[in-house]
Design a protein around this motif. Sequence first.
Motif, mmCIF file in Angstrom:
data_model
loop_
_atom_site.group_PDB
_atom_site.id
_atom_site.type_symbol
_atom_site.label_atom_id
_atom_site.label_comp_id
_atom_site.label_asym_id
_atom_site.label_seq_id
_atom_site.Cartn_x
_atom_site.Cartn_y
_atom_site.Cartn_z
ATOM 1 N N TYR A 238 41.996 36.862 42.663
ATOM 2 C CA TYR A 238 41.298 37.738 42.338
ATOM 3 C C TYR A 238 40.977 38.335 40.974
ATOM 4 N N ASP A 239 42.335 38.524 40.361
ATOM 5 C CA ASP A 239 42.171 39.205 38.954
ATOM 6 C C ASP A 239 41.731 38.159 38.141
ATOM 7 N N GLU B 134 39.438 35.881 38.523
ATOM 8 C CA GLU B 134 37.980 35.504 38.777
ATOM 9 C C GLU B 134 37.324 37.053 38.322
ATOM 10 N N ASN B 135 37.838 38.072 38.477
ATOM 11 C CA ASN B 135 36.919 39.210 38.229
ATOM 12 C C ASN B 135 37.628 40.099 36.974
ATOM 13 N N TRP C 172 37.162 43.490 34.217
ATOM 14 C CA TRP C 172 36.888 44.844 34.341
ATOM 15 C C TRP C 172 35.477 44.887 33.826
ATOM 16 N N SER C 173 34.770 45.569 34.555
ATOM 17 C CA SER C 173 33.090 45.942 34.320
ATOM 18 C C SER C 173 32.828 47.058 34.703
ATOM 19 N N ASP D 136 31.524 48.786 37.029
ATOM 20 C CA ASP D 136 31.887 49.807 38.269
ATOM 21 C C ASP D 136 32.870 50.507 37.798
ATOM 22 N N GLN D 137 33.936 49.866 37.275
ATOM 23 C CA GLN D 137 35.203 50.550 36.776
ATOM 24 C C GLN D 137 34.938 51.654 35.921
ATOM 25 N N TRP E 116 43.516 47.407 40.351
ATOM 26 C CA TRP E 116 43.338 47.697 39.046
ATOM 27 C C TRP E 116 42.745 48.949 38.680
ATOM 28 N N THR F 93 34.379 50.185 45.716
ATOM 29 C CA THR F 93 33.730 49.442 44.660
ATOM 30 C C THR F 93 33.777 47.730 45.208
ATOM 31 N N GLY F 94 33.184 46.981 44.454
ATOM 32 C CA GLY F 94 33.369 45.398 44.575
ATOM 33 C C GLY F 94 32.691 44.889 45.776
ATOM 34 N N THR G 211 35.235 29.790 49.910
ATOM 35 C CA THR G 211 35.678 29.916 48.662
ATOM 36 C C THR G 211 36.588 28.885 48.733
#
Length: 250
Positions: A16-17, A19-20, A22-23, A25-26, A48, A105-106, A186
């Motif tokens: 998860y971390d 592939e994603n 900080w963006s 939304d955070q 996170w 979020t997410g 996935t």
Amino acid sequence: MEQDRLYQDPDLADFYDVENVWSADQDCCRSLAEGCASVLDLGCGTGWLAAALAAEAERAVFGVDPAGAMLDIARARPGGDRVTWVRGDGRSVRLGRRFDLVVLTGHAFQVFLTPEDQLAALRTIAAHLAPTGRFIFDSRNPAVEEWREWTPETSAHRIDHPRFGAVDAWNDVEHNPATGVVTYGTYYRIVADGRLLSSRSRIAFPPRPQLEALIGQAGLAVDTWLGDWTGAPWTPASRDHIPLGRLLRS
């Protein structure tokens, strides 16, 4: 809401971390949390955002998620000891306290597949909001049909995973037009040994009128509809529905 191996399996959760990143939304949630003494991150995943919110100010931060594997990562991350982690279902969890800010979020809201489950999750938000508190969450706009981008051809990519090394990743997807529910696979194939890790997930794409009705039924009111996490106003072509609101005042 179904048990999803993508988040429940420790090996899959470990992606998860990777592939994603900080963006926006955070960043938006950090801005909303300024001046807040308490924050609830509902559907916190690997924690996170919750850990960052707890580290930057003296505030009470709770992170709730149904997936034990994700919470194991959350507890172990730097700053994780400053967050109260709770394994719980967003439809039914009750913490016995209220918060200045509740975030989801997410696109985690989309795991609630039926209007009944969506209403239950919204009532959970309402049950935990302080009288002057605010809430925010995101859900993809079905009019954009983002799931069309989740085919094997368009989604294939290679990951450099810190534990597994080189990994080939891709998705596949099915859309049920009768229910609006999207089922996507996935897949992670570890190059070194050929092992395949996979899961199948189901998410809903509720349209804005449905969200508006359910939000009101839950005792909430929307002050602003955003179209993305940078703060752009919502339009029919926006990729997301993002309501920012509060408790409905009687």
